[in-house]
Design a protein around this motif. Structure first.
Motif, PDB file in Angstrom:
ATOM      1  N   LYS A  51       0.845  -1.187   0.000  1.00 19.31           N
ATOM      2  CA  LYS A  51       0.000   0.000   0.000  1.00 19.31           C
ATOM      3  C   LYS A  51       0.890   1.251   0.000  1.00 19.31           C
ATOM      4  O   LYS A  51       0.404   2.356   0.100  1.00 19.31           O
ATOM      5  CB  LYS A  51      -0.910  -0.002   1.229  1.00 19.31           C
ATOM      6  CG  LYS A  51      -1.971  -1.088   1.181  1.00 19.31           C
ATOM      7  CD  LYS A  51      -2.825  -1.077   2.428  1.00 19.31           C
ATOM      8  CE  LYS A  51      -3.930  -0.064   2.256  1.00 19.31           C
ATOM      9  NZ  LYS A  51      -4.846  -0.046   3.421  1.00 19.31           N
ATOM     10  N   ASP A  52       2.176   1.063  -0.122  1.00 20.36           N
ATOM     11  CA  ASP A  52       3.193   2.104   0.022  1.00 20.36           C
ATOM     12  C   ASP A  52       3.598   2.663  -1.351  1.00 20.36           C
ATOM     13  O   ASP A  52       4.053   1.928  -2.211  1.00 20.36           O
ATOM     14  CB  ASP A  52       4.406   1.478   0.713  1.00 20.36           C
ATOM     15  CG  ASP A  52       5.472   2.469   1.104  1.00 20.36           C
ATOM     16  OD1 ASP A  52       5.417   3.635   0.671  1.00 20.36           O
ATOM     17  OD2 ASP A  52       6.386   2.058   1.838  1.00 20.36           O
ATOM     18  N   ALA A  53       3.473   3.961  -1.537  1.00 21.63           N
ATOM     19  CA  ALA A  53       3.852   4.605  -2.799  1.00 21.63           C
ATOM     20  C   ALA A  53       5.355   4.558  -3.051  1.00 21.63           C
ATOM     21  O   ALA A  53       5.797   4.671  -4.195  1.00 21.63           O
ATOM     22  CB  ALA A  53       3.377   6.061  -2.793  1.00 21.63           C
ATOM     23  N   ASP A  54       6.139   4.357  -2.008  1.00 19.80           N
ATOM     24  CA  ASP A  54       7.602   4.351  -2.164  1.00 19.80           C
ATOM     25  C   ASP A  54       8.077   3.286  -3.148  1.00 19.80           C
ATOM     26  O   ASP A  54       9.061   3.483  -3.856  1.00 19.80           O
ATOM     27  CB  ASP A  54       8.289   4.149  -0.817  1.00 19.80           C
ATOM     28  CG  ASP A  54       8.105   5.326   0.123  1.00 19.80           C
ATOM     29  OD1 ASP A  54       7.669   6.393  -0.339  1.00 19.80           O
ATOM     30  OD2 ASP A  54       8.389   5.173   1.324  1.00 19.80           O
ATOM     31  N   PHE A  55       7.402   2.163  -3.199  1.00 18.93           N
ATOM     32  CA  PHE A  55       7.834   1.112  -4.119  1.00 18.93           C
ATOM     33  C   PHE A  55       7.597   1.503  -5.578  1.00 18.93           C
ATOM     34  O   PHE A  55       8.366   1.125  -6.456  1.00 18.93           O
ATOM     35  CB  PHE A  55       7.173  -0.225  -3.784  1.00 18.93           C
ATOM     36  CG  PHE A  55       7.754  -0.852  -2.557  1.00 18.93           C
ATOM     37  CD1 PHE A  55       9.063  -1.313  -2.546  1.00 18.93           C
ATOM     38  CD2 PHE A  55       7.012  -0.965  -1.411  1.00 18.93           C
ATOM     39  CE1 PHE A  55       9.620  -1.886  -1.406  1.00 18.93           C
ATOM     40  CE2 PHE A  55       7.544  -1.537  -0.267  1.00 18.93           C
ATOM     41  CZ  PHE A  55       8.854  -1.991  -0.266  1.00 18.93           C
ATOM     42  N   SER A  56       6.560   2.264  -5.834  1.00 19.61           N
ATOM     43  CA  SER A  56       6.352   2.757  -7.198  1.00 19.61           C
ATOM     44  C   SER A  56       7.454   3.730  -7.590  1.00 19.61           C
ATOM     45  O   SER A  56       7.882   3.762  -8.741  1.00 19.61           O
ATOM     46  CB  SER A  56       4.979   3.421  -7.322  1.00 19.61           C
ATOM     47  OG  SER A  56       3.981   2.446  -7.268  1.00 19.61           O
ATOM     48  N   GLU A  57       7.927   4.504  -6.626  1.00 22.28           N
ATOM     49  CA  GLU A  57       9.041   5.408  -6.887  1.00 22.28           C
ATOM     50  C   GLU A  57      10.324   4.628  -7.169  1.00 22.28           C
ATOM     51  O   GLU A  57      11.087   4.984  -8.067  1.00 22.28           O
ATOM     52  CB  GLU A  57       9.211   6.364  -5.711  1.00 22.28           C
ATOM     53  CG  GLU A  57       8.040   7.331  -5.569  1.00 22.28           C
ATOM     54  CD  GLU A  57       8.042   8.106  -4.267  1.00 22.28           C
ATOM     55  OE1 GLU A  57       9.038   8.043  -3.510  1.00 22.28           O
ATOM     56  OE2 GLU A  57       7.028   8.786  -4.004  1.00 22.28           O
ATOM     57  N   LEU A  58      10.549   3.550  -6.424  1.00 23.21           N
ATOM     58  CA  LEU A  58      11.713   2.704  -6.688  1.00 23.21           C
ATOM     59  C   LEU A  58      11.618   2.066  -8.068  1.00 23.21           C
ATOM     60  O   LEU A  58      12.623   1.926  -8.764  1.00 23.21           O
ATOM     61  CB  LEU A  58      11.853   1.629  -5.606  1.00 23.21           C
ATOM     62  CG  LEU A  58      12.329   2.114  -4.245  1.00 23.21           C
ATOM     63  CD1 LEU A  58      12.217   1.002  -3.210  1.00 23.21           C
ATOM     64  CD2 LEU A  58      13.747   2.632  -4.324  1.00 23.21           C
TER      65      LEU A  58
END
Length: 107
Positions: A51-58
């Motif tokens: 549910k974390d947007a950080d992985f999409s940034e990675l």
């Protein structure tokens, strides 16, 4: 691999459709940072469910693998997450096999 923001109980609840699933807690990464989780998933061939947007940034920075299943619901129950993963099984399988797609977003 289920991220820390999802219940470890999901592993047993979805094992009929996703038998190789695990959770960051089960592999000793429950306190690891996102980059460490990312690298573990890449090395072991996991999709990341988060549910974390950080992985999409990675994903934008490093490409894939790993591929991401990004759940974009606010606070919701484990049962709701389970149903989302069940209802979208075919789309997830298609994304997994598509060499040009690295993320699927579930609402």
């Amino acid at each position: 691999m289920l991220d820390h923001n999802l219940s470890p109980k999901l592993v047993s609840r979805i094992e009929d459709l996703y038998p190789a699933s695990t959770h960051v807690y089960l592999v000793g990464l429950d306190t690891a940072n996102d980059r460490t989780v990312w690298e573990y998933a890449r090395q072991h061939g996991y999709l990341l469910v988060t549910k974390d947007a950080d992985f999409s940034e990675l994903l934008l920075l490093y490409g894939f693998p790993p591929k991401i299943i990004w759940i974009r619901r606010g606070n919701c129950s484990t049962q709701t997450i389970e149903q989302l993963l069940r209802d979208n099984f075919e789309a997830i399988e298609t994304m997994k096999d598509d060499p040009n797609t690295g993320v699927i977003t579930l609402f």
